[in-house]
Design a protein around this motif. Structure first.
Motif, PDB file in Angstrom:
ATOM      1  N   ASP A 106       0.920  -1.279   0.009  1.00 23.90           N
ATOM      2  CA  ASP A 106      -0.165   0.057   0.054  1.00 23.90           C
ATOM      3  C   ASP A 106       1.110   1.167  -0.021  1.00 23.90           C
ATOM      4  OD1 ASP A 106      -2.080  -1.630   0.277  1.00 23.90           O
ATOM      5  OD2 ASP A 106      -1.830  -1.590   2.468  1.00 23.90           O
ATOM      6  N   LEU A 107       0.238   2.357  -0.514  1.00 28.77           N
ATOM      7  CA  LEU A 107       0.736   3.544  -0.229  1.00 28.77           C
ATOM      8  C   LEU A 107      -0.266   4.500   0.497  1.00 28.77           C
ATOM      9  CD1 LEU A 107       2.173   4.437  -3.977  1.00 28.77           C
ATOM     10  CD2 LEU A 107       3.459   3.586  -1.894  1.00 28.77           C
ATOM     11  N   GLY A 108       0.286   5.532   0.967  1.00 24.08           N
ATOM     12  CA  GLY A 108      -0.527   6.611   1.504  1.00 24.08           C
ATOM     13  C   GLY A 108      -0.702   7.893   0.540  1.00 24.08           C
ATOM     14  N   ARG A 109      -1.808   8.600   0.662  1.00 27.41           N
ATOM     15  CA  ARG A 109      -1.844   9.716  -0.078  1.00 27.41           C
ATOM     16  C   ARG A 109      -2.289  10.969   0.671  1.00 27.41           C
ATOM     17  NH1 ARG A 109      -6.000  12.912  -1.999  1.00 27.41           N
ATOM     18  NH2 ARG A 109      -7.416  11.137  -1.443  1.00 27.41           N
ATOM     19  N   ALA A 110      -1.488  12.134   0.517  1.00 27.25           N
ATOM     20  CA  ALA A 110      -1.757  13.195   1.504  1.00 27.25           C
ATOM     21  C   ALA A 110      -1.852  14.468   0.471  1.00 27.25           C
ATOM     22  CB  ALA A 110      -0.494  13.514   2.225  1.00 27.25           C
TER      23      ALA A 110
ATOM     24  N   SER B 154       3.677  10.062   7.592  1.00 26.36           N
ATOM     25  CA  SER B 154       3.196  11.356   7.317  1.00 26.36           C
ATOM     26  C   SER B 154       3.090  11.923   8.740  1.00 26.36           C
ATOM     27  CB  SER B 154       2.139  11.768   6.520  1.00 26.36           C
ATOM     28  OG  SER B 154       1.801  13.206   6.441  1.00 26.36           O
ATOM     29  N   ALA B 155       3.541  13.081   9.468  1.00 30.51           N
ATOM     30  CA  ALA B 155       3.300  13.447  10.569  1.00 30.51           C
ATOM     31  C   ALA B 155       3.140  14.885  10.724  1.00 30.51           C
ATOM     32  CB  ALA B 155       4.295  12.880  11.274  1.00 30.51           C
ATOM     33  N   PHE B 156       2.918  15.541  11.877  1.00 33.36           N
ATOM     34  CA  PHE B 156       3.022  16.813  12.193  1.00 33.36           C
ATOM     35  C   PHE B 156       2.985  16.880  13.934  1.00 33.36           C
ATOM     36  CE2 PHE B 156      -1.506  16.841  11.938  1.00 33.36           C
ATOM     37  CZ  PHE B 156      -1.938  17.685  13.184  1.00 33.36           C
TER      38      PHE B 156
ATOM     39  N   VAL C  68       3.696  19.622   7.670  1.00 32.76           N
ATOM     40  CA  VAL C  68       3.426  18.256   7.769  1.00 32.76           C
ATOM     41  C   VAL C  68       4.738  17.715   7.102  1.00 32.76           C
ATOM     42  CG1 VAL C  68       2.237  16.506   6.688  1.00 32.76           C
ATOM     43  CG2 VAL C  68       0.804  18.336   7.473  1.00 32.76           C
ATOM     44  N   ASP C  69       5.101  16.627   7.655  1.00 28.62           N
ATOM     45  CA  ASP C  69       6.196  15.920   7.308  1.00 28.62           C
ATOM     46  C   ASP C  69       5.730  14.743   6.235  1.00 28.62           C
ATOM     47  OD1 ASP C  69       9.633  15.082   7.882  1.00 28.62           O
ATOM     48  OD2 ASP C  69       8.114  13.508   7.676  1.00 28.62           O
ATOM     49  N   ILE C  70       6.328  14.313   5.292  1.00 25.87           N
ATOM     50  CA  ILE C  70       5.903  13.167   4.428  1.00 25.87           C
ATOM     51  C   ILE C  70       7.203  12.448   4.241  1.00 25.87           C
ATOM     52  CG2 ILE C  70       5.135  12.522   2.191  1.00 25.87           C
ATOM     53  CD1 ILE C  70       3.421  15.002   2.303  1.00 25.87           C
ATOM     54  N   ASP C  71       7.431  11.334   4.545  1.00 26.19           N
ATOM     55  CA  ASP C  71       8.639  10.549   4.413  1.00 26.19           C
ATOM     56  C   ASP C  71       9.847  11.329   4.695  1.00 26.19           C
ATOM     57  OD1 ASP C  71       7.363   8.106   3.928  1.00 26.19           O
ATOM     58  OD2 ASP C  71       7.292   8.257   1.625  1.00 26.19           O
ATOM     59  N   GLY C  72      10.026  12.026   5.710  1.00 20.19           N
ATOM     60  CA  GLY C  72      11.213  12.918   5.948  1.00 20.19           C
ATOM     61  C   GLY C  72      11.479  14.303   5.254  1.00 20.19           C
TER      62      GLY C  72
ATOM     63  N   GLY D  58       6.252  18.533   3.640  1.00 25.12           N
ATOM     64  CA  GLY D  58       5.027  18.232   2.921  1.00 25.12           C
ATOM     65  C   GLY D  58       3.997  19.398   2.907  1.00 25.12           C
ATOM     66  N   GLY D  59       4.356  20.653   3.127  1.00 34.04           N
ATOM     67  CA  GLY D  59       3.458  21.637   3.208  1.00 34.04           C
ATOM     68  C   GLY D  59       2.596  21.571   4.382  1.00 34.04           C
ATOM     69  N   ALA D  60       1.566  22.614   4.568  1.00 39.25           N
ATOM     70  CA  ALA D  60       0.901  22.904   5.861  1.00 39.25           C
ATOM     71  C   ALA D  60      -0.551  22.137   5.712  1.00 39.25           C
ATOM     72  CB  ALA D  60       0.811  24.389   6.100  1.00 39.25           C
ATOM     73  N   LEU D  61      -1.246  22.035   6.985  1.00 38.53           N
ATOM     74  CA  LEU D  61      -2.516  21.625   7.034  1.00 38.53           C
ATOM     75  C   LEU D  61      -3.439  22.614   6.445  1.00 38.53           C
ATOM     76  CD1 LEU D  61      -2.566  20.663  10.877  1.00 38.53           C
ATOM     77  CD2 LEU D  61      -2.334  18.970   9.030  1.00 38.53           C
ATOM     78  N   PRO D  62      -4.617  22.328   5.937  1.00 34.30           N
ATOM     79  CA  PRO D  62      -5.328  20.910   6.115  1.00 34.30           C
ATOM     80  C   PRO D  62      -4.790  19.974   5.201  1.00 34.30           C
ATOM     81  CG  PRO D  62      -6.747  22.296   4.827  1.00 34.30           C
ATOM     82  CD  PRO D  62      -5.725  23.057   5.281  1.00 34.30           C
ATOM     83  N   VAL D  63      -4.875  18.662   5.567  1.00 38.91           N
ATOM     84  CA  VAL D  63      -4.447  17.546   4.735  1.00 38.91           C
ATOM     85  C   VAL D  63      -5.632  16.406   4.746  1.00 38.91           C
ATOM     86  CG1 VAL D  63      -2.966  15.542   4.440  1.00 38.91           C
ATOM     87  CG2 VAL D  63      -2.222  17.524   5.352  1.00 38.91           C
ATOM     88  N   GLU D  64      -6.030  15.966   3.365  1.00 40.24           N
ATOM     89  CA  GLU D  64      -6.927  14.617   3.385  1.00 40.24           C
ATOM     90  C   GLU D  64      -5.954  13.509   3.240  1.00 40.24           C
ATOM     91  OE1 GLU D  64     -10.364  14.052   2.652  1.00 40.24           O
ATOM     92  OE2 GLU D  64     -11.418  16.099   2.865  1.00 40.24           O
ATOM     93  N   TYR D  65      -5.995  12.705   3.999  1.00 33.92           N
ATOM     94  CA  TYR D  65      -5.296  11.431   3.766  1.00 33.92           C
ATOM     95  C   TYR D  65      -6.164  10.122   3.405  1.00 33.92           C
ATOM     96  CZ  TYR D  65      -1.516  13.446   6.729  1.00 33.92           C
ATOM     97  OH  TYR D  65      -0.417  14.040   7.000  1.00 33.92           O
TER      98      TYR D  65
END
Length: 305
Positions: A129-133, A142-144, A275-279, A282-289
């Motif tokens: 699987d992959l994730g989409r942000a 992905s994290a913040f 937001v951090d995406i794979d280190g 990844g931009g700022a909130l909001p995010v749809e995952y």
């Protein structure tokens, strides 16, 4: 054998700034072994952000049979994004040479050049699987919030020289400030809805994060879900207890932690949380995952589950 095929043309995507400089010799040994066994190789050296992604998009429209991603989690992230955008699921062999490289470690990818090449020549693959942000894809996490910016804020030259120690040094610098500034967050999902201050949000595909195994103890790469961990706003004493529990993988039962699996989740905030995406940034909130089931095909020496 899942996804068996007969390949001869392999593109090597190589990030020279990932990890310690000794990995260049490892890449040379691997290419030498594959050439000796009749493979046709191409080599692309990345120089700036998105170089790997753009070259992989081209590969999807050419006749390459496989890709070797040489680098850290960020390099693999670009390769995965290139495959999704290119529209052809070319099998990927992960040569994990970055500072931490959570993903390769989680799958026990062979470390020696000979074993790595045997994995490719055996042609055993696994769909993960992959994730989409929003409009970006991620392979592992992905994290913040608390310490989530350490990976993309640590200078590349420090990563190359100091390895994981570079992350710890950067983390120590920013930890006191971040503990005093929780992020007011709205979480909307089928499994959990909340609207309150939190310290940390992590959404992961694998179980290893920041070099620590079992960070997400129930995570699997092929289960059709993303694992979510949230640390609610808490006291310093409680946070110390939580951090200690991480070392023994008992953290998911701690007070002020939410841990669950989800297919889709929306995160928003009245702050400009990054937001951090794979280190990587990844931009700022909001995010749809959302989970992308079986979005990437990778080489494995054996099935991990």
């Amino acid at each position: 054998m899942e996804g068996a095929f007969y390949m001869k043309k392999i593109m090597v995507i190589y990030n020279p700034s990932s990890g310690k400089q000794a990995f260049d010799e490892k890449v040379k040994n691997i290419t030498s072994i594959l050439l000796d066994n009749g493979y046709i190789l191409g080599k692309f050296i990345t120089q700036k952000k998105n170089d790997a992604r753009d070259r992989v998009i081209q590969c999807c429209h050419e006749d390459w049979d496989a890709i070797i991603a040489c680098g850290g989690d960020g390099t693999l992230n670009e390769v995965a994004n290139g495959i999704m955008l290119g529209g052809r699921k070319i099998p990927v062999a992960i040569l994990g040479t970055g500072t931490v490289n959570d993903f390769a470690k989680s799958l026990n990818i062979p470390k020696t050049p000979r074993d790595f090449c045997n994995m490719i020549m055996n042609e055993l693959t696994m769909d993960i699987d992959l994730g989409r942000a929003n409009d970006k894809y991620f392979v592992n996490v992905s994290a913040f919030g608390l310490l989530s910016s350490v990976a993309h804020e640590t200078k590349k030259e420090y990563k190359a020289i100091l390895g994981r120690l570079a992350y710890f040094i950067e983390g120590i610098k920013i930890l006191p400030k971040e503990l005093m500034n929780p992020i007011h967050t709205e979480v909307i999902s089928e499994e959990l809805n909340l609207n309150e201050n939190i310290q940390l949000f992590i959404l992961s595909n694998g179980n290893s994060i920041g070099g620590f195994k079992n960070f997400m103890p129930e995570a699997r790469f092929d289960d059709g879900y993303l694992d979510c961990l949230i640390i609610r706003d808490t006291t310093l004493e409680s946070m110390i207890t939580i951090l200690k529990a991480f070392s023994t993988a008992q953290h998911t039962s701690c007070q002020n932690i939410e841990y669950f699996k989800t297919k889709k989740i929306r995160i928003s905030s009245n702050s400009s949380a990054v937001v951090d995406i794979d280190g990587e940034y990844g931009g700022a909130l909001p995010v749809e995952y959302e989970v992308v089931e079986k979005g990437l095909k990778i080489f494995v020496s054996k099935y991990p589950y």
